[in-house]
Design a protein around this motif. Structure first.
Motif, PDB file in Angstrom:
ATOM      1  N   LEU A  79       0.853  -1.183   0.000  1.00  0.00           N
ATOM      2  CA  LEU A  79       0.000   0.000   0.000  1.00  0.00           C
ATOM      3  C   LEU A  79       0.895   1.240   0.000  1.00  0.00           C
ATOM      4  N   ASN A  80       0.377   2.353  -0.544  1.00  0.00           N
ATOM      5  CA  ASN A  80       1.189   3.568  -0.619  1.00  0.00           C
ATOM      6  C   ASN A  80       1.029   4.461   0.617  1.00  0.00           C
ATOM      7  N   GLY A  81       0.620   3.870   1.722  1.00  0.00           N
ATOM      8  CA  GLY A  81       0.467   4.590   2.970  1.00  0.00           C
ATOM      9  C   GLY A  81      -0.140   3.678   4.022  1.00  0.00           C
ATOM     10  N   PHE A  82      -0.429   4.254   5.183  1.00  0.00           N
ATOM     11  CA  PHE A  82      -0.897   3.487   6.332  1.00  0.00           C
ATOM     12  C   PHE A  82      -2.419   3.546   6.405  1.00  0.00           C
ATOM     13  N   PRO A  83      -3.114   2.405   6.288  1.00  0.00           N
ATOM     14  CA  PRO A  83      -4.583   2.400   6.342  1.00  0.00           C
ATOM     15  C   PRO A  83      -5.078   2.494   7.782  1.00  0.00           C
ATOM     16  N   LEU A  84      -5.080   3.688   8.321  1.00  0.00           N
ATOM     17  CA  LEU A  84      -5.313   3.893   9.747  1.00  0.00           C
ATOM     18  C   LEU A  84      -6.688   3.418  10.182  1.00  0.00           C
ATOM     19  N   VAL A  85      -7.701   3.685   9.386  1.00  0.00           N
ATOM     20  CA  VAL A  85      -9.058   3.275   9.757  1.00  0.00           C
ATOM     21  C   VAL A  85      -9.167   1.759   9.752  1.00  0.00           C
ATOM     22  N   THR A  86      -8.549   1.123   8.783  1.00  0.00           N
ATOM     23  CA  THR A  86      -8.610  -0.337   8.684  1.00  0.00           C
ATOM     24  C   THR A  86      -7.850  -0.992   9.830  1.00  0.00           C
ATOM     25  N   HIS A  87      -6.674  -0.494  10.138  1.00  0.00           N
ATOM     26  CA  HIS A  87      -5.941  -1.027  11.297  1.00  0.00           C
ATOM     27  C   HIS A  87      -6.687  -0.721  12.594  1.00  0.00           C
ATOM     28  N   GLY A  88      -7.326   0.439  12.654  1.00  0.00           N
ATOM     29  CA  GLY A  88      -8.123   0.809  13.811  1.00  0.00           C
ATOM     30  C   GLY A  88      -7.351   1.635  14.829  1.00  0.00           C
ATOM     31  N   ALA A  89      -8.115   2.303  15.692  1.00  0.00           N
ATOM     32  CA  ALA A  89      -7.525   3.216  16.665  1.00  0.00           C
ATOM     33  C   ALA A  89      -6.653   2.487  17.685  1.00  0.00           C
ATOM     34  N   ALA A  90      -7.102   1.330  18.149  1.00  0.00           N
ATOM     35  CA  ALA A  90      -6.348   0.616  19.188  1.00  0.00           C
ATOM     36  C   ALA A  90      -4.989   0.164  18.671  1.00  0.00           C
ATOM     37  N   VAL A  91      -4.951  -0.362  17.459  1.00  0.00           N
ATOM     38  CA  VAL A  91      -3.687  -0.814  16.862  1.00  0.00           C
ATOM     39  C   VAL A  91      -2.765   0.376  16.621  1.00  0.00           C
ATOM     40  N   THR A  92      -3.328   1.479  16.136  1.00  0.00           N
ATOM     41  CA  THR A  92      -2.520   2.674  15.880  1.00  0.00           C
ATOM     42  C   THR A  92      -1.951   3.231  17.176  1.00  0.00           C
ATOM     43  N   ARG A  93      -2.758   3.246  18.220  1.00  0.00           N
ATOM     44  CA  ARG A  93      -2.282   3.726  19.517  1.00  0.00           C
ATOM     45  C   ARG A  93      -1.129   2.856  20.016  1.00  0.00           C
ATOM     46  N   GLN A  94      -1.274   1.558  19.869  1.00  0.00           N
ATOM     47  CA  GLN A  94      -0.215   0.641  20.304  1.00  0.00           C
ATOM     48  C   GLN A  94       1.050   0.853  19.472  1.00  0.00           C
ATOM     49  N   MET A  95       0.886   1.088  18.168  1.00  0.00           N
ATOM     50  CA  MET A  95       2.034   1.317  17.287  1.00  0.00           C
ATOM     51  C   MET A  95       2.830   2.556  17.728  1.00  0.00           C
ATOM     52  N   LEU A  96       2.120   3.573  18.215  1.00  0.00           N
ATOM     53  CA  LEU A  96       2.763   4.825  18.601  1.00  0.00           C
ATOM     54  C   LEU A  96       3.344   4.788  20.015  1.00  0.00           C
ATOM     55  N   ALA A  97       2.968   3.788  20.783  1.00  0.00           N
ATOM     56  CA  ALA A  97       3.405   3.714  22.179  1.00  0.00           C
ATOM     57  C   ALA A  97       4.924   3.659  22.271  1.00  0.00           C
TER      58      ALA A  97
END
Length: 434
Positions: A79-97
């Protein structure tokens, strides 16, 4: 008398770096998987210069096609970027931790005319900085009616304002179409979007400008942008951001680095606080993490050797007066900024050259003149003081002329390598591929 609200994390970081005389550098970076996106952010955060992290979303997410994004992830497709909605808020929050924080803020960049789902997810993920705008992410990137985009962005701004903590929103108005848009119009659009954000409850704002074709014209434009931001947005926490050239990019590695060098110098000379950098491979593919880091380190090293130029030393070609006239007139056309923007485009009083969106009149024209400056040929119904802007500049823009203008920067910065004529390479540049 109203007082300026306390700045949020993103603005505090930019302000602290500026107070130390340092330019903040930021990549345009996004990857599809969580592991790669986290690795990219971690690498950017370790650059030995003030940096802001970027999560750029993919093209499916930009148009709310989350089913296609999910299918691509299931098939392990790039993909040409990060599908934030598909990964979801919880996964994104964990990624940024453990990565995002006061010393390394992260911004989500997207390109969506209707960003409701995206904004809902990024706020739940704890992201406190994003960008775009009701005009700048509608006209160039979508077929969404402008009135629909304005309504959606009003709701989204109010959503961000309700989070309790200051959320930073950057106008993309200074980058409209990337190129061939006169500086005064870019400035006016950026300020107008900033006013729209403020009207809907946001007070952490940045205004943008994309590097164009002539260094002296660009430095005048950036000084004008900053002066107008002070005039119109002085009760908010604002800063300015410069984008390294957004049009057709040089194909040679040397040409790409020379262009990045010019943008870093421009950022510092104009007093701009933040620079969005581009890499040596922009013309051919999505850059790797290593290539992003190399570009950031190079831009930061150039910035360290540059000094600010005071506005009094900059020739005046009327950019400030043109932008002021456009802003002032637009605001008379509606009871609020959103309705004024819609009406201005209906009348052609805001009009983006060469933009084919259904709600853009596309009657005004600009060209690159013999000096390399980006100037009006015909402003259409855009309300600018015409005497100075159009003096001696009535040449018609042809289809061939348009193609030549689109490749002007590419040809200019590739010329040395293609002709074999060499001057000293930029300090800190390496010809070796990563």
């Amino acid at each position: 008398m109203s007082t300026r609200p306390s700045p949020g994390r993103f603005t505090r970081f930019i302000r602290n770096a500026s107070n130390e005389g340092k330019l903040v550098v930021q990549p345009r970076m996004g990857f599809g998987t969580v592991d790669q996106m986290r690795a990219g952010l971690k690498a950017v955060g370790e650059v030995s210069a003030p940096t802001v992290g970027t999560i750029t979303v993919d093209s499916y997410t930009r148009v709310n096609d989350h089913a296609s994004a999910l299918l691509a992830l299931e098939r392990a497709e790039d993909l040409n970027g990060f599908p934030l909605v598909t990964h979801g808020a919880a996964v994104t929050r964990q990624m940024l931790a453990g990565i995002a924080g006061d010393e390394f803020p992260v911004q989500v960049r997207h390109g969506s005319a209707l960003p409701g789902e995206l904004f809902a997810n990024l706020t739940k993920a704890g992201v406190d900085a994003t960008e775009g705008g009701p005009v700048s992410y509608c006209l160039p990137y979508s077929r969404v009616p402008l009135a629909q985009a304005v309504a959606a962005w009003a709701e989204c701004c109010e959503m961000l304002a309700r989070t309790g903590e200051p959320v930073h929103l950057e106008s993309f108005g200074g980058c409209m179409l990337g190129q061939l848009c006169p500086p005064s119009l870019l400035i006016a659009l950026s300020i107008l979007e900033g006013l729209f954000f403020r009207e809907h409850g946001l007070h952490d704002i940045s205004v943008s400008y994309a590097q164009q074709t002539h260094a002296q014209q660009d430095i005048e434009a950036l000084h004008a942008l900053r002066a107008l931001a002070s005039d119109w947005l002085g009760d908010t926490n604002w800063h300015s951001v410069l984008y390294t050239y957004m049009g057709v990019y040089p194909r040679s590695r040397l040409g790409a680095y020379r262009l990045l060098e010019a943008s870093a110098r421009l950022a510092v000379r104009s007093g701009t606080e933040r620079l969005i950098v581009k890499t040596a491979v922009e013309s051919s593919r999505i850059p790797s993490i290593t290539e992003n880091v190399q570009a950031l380190e190079f831009a930061a090293s150039v910035a360290e050797r540059e000094t600010v130029v005071e506005p009094a030393a900059i020739p005046d070609s009327g950019i400030y007066e043109e932008a002021q006239a456009i802003i002032t007139h637009t605001l008379t056309l509606g009871s609020d900024v959103g309705s004024a923007l819609i009406r201005a485009f209906e009348l052609g009083h805001l009009d983006v050259p060469f933009c084919l969106h259904q709600d853009n009149a596309n009657r005004c024209r600009a060209r690159i003149d013999s000096r390399g400056r980006l100037t009006w040929v015909n402003p259409g119904a855009v309300p600018i003081p015409q005497a100075r802007s159009l003096s001696g500049n009535q040449q018609r823009v042809t289809a061939r002329g348009l193609i030549d203008m689109l490749s002007y920067i590419e040809r200019r910065y590739d010329r040395e390598e293609l002709t074999g004529h060499q001057r000293p390479a930029p300090q800190g540049w390496s010809s070796a591929a990563p």
